[in-house]
Design a protein around this motif. Structure first.
Motif, PDB file in Angstrom:
ATOM      1  N   ARG A  17       0.829  -1.205   0.000  1.00  0.00           N
ATOM      2  CA  ARG A  17       0.000   0.000   0.000  1.00  0.00           C
ATOM      3  C   ARG A  17       0.871   1.266   0.000  1.00  0.00           C
ATOM      4  O   ARG A  17       0.657   2.178  -0.795  1.00  0.00           O
ATOM      5  CB  ARG A  17      -0.932   0.000   1.208  1.00  0.00           C
ATOM      6  N   ASP A  20       2.466   1.655  -3.329  1.00  0.00           N
ATOM      7  CA  ASP A  20       1.532   1.463  -4.438  1.00  0.00           C
ATOM      8  C   ASP A  20       2.070   0.410  -5.408  1.00  0.00           C
ATOM      9  O   ASP A  20       2.228   0.651  -6.601  1.00  0.00           O
ATOM     10  CB  ASP A  20       1.274   2.799  -5.153  1.00  0.00           C
ATOM     11  N   ASN A  52      -7.078  -5.145  -7.102  1.00  0.00           N
ATOM     12  CA  ASN A  52      -6.662  -5.128  -5.702  1.00  0.00           C
ATOM     13  C   ASN A  52      -5.828  -6.363  -5.343  1.00  0.00           C
ATOM     14  O   ASN A  52      -5.735  -6.741  -4.183  1.00  0.00           O
ATOM     15  CB  ASN A  52      -7.875  -5.023  -4.781  1.00  0.00           C
TER      16      ASN A  52
END
Length: 82
Positions: A17, A20, A52
């Protein structure tokens, strides 16, 4: 999973996260210190096609009939006590 494993998994999700990124497998990738001793794996910038998922689908990585949510970043992150 034990606390150590849950912590490592949470750190992995956080890294994906924060940067990215997704994990990509390619047998031609040389070993990366701290990530993979045998090579084949690298972190790459996430694209729209990655959705995702934690992994990038390519010629070497194909999801089988198994549930693709197994390879997705969960909506609720694992919790543990350090």
């Amino acid at each position: 999973m034990c606390k150590l494993e849950l912590g490592a998994l949470r750190d992995f999700y956080d890294m994906l996260r924060d940067f990215d990124s997704v994990l990509e497998y390619d047998p031609h990738v040389r070993p990366l210190r701290g990530l993979c001793f045998d090579g084949g794996f690298r972190l790459v910038t996430r694209s729209i096609a990655d959705r995702n998922l934690v992994i990038r689908l390519n010629d070497y990585t194909i999801l089988q009939a198994a549930d693709p949510t197994l390879w997705a970043i969960p909506e609720q992150m694992p919790t543990f006590v350090r």
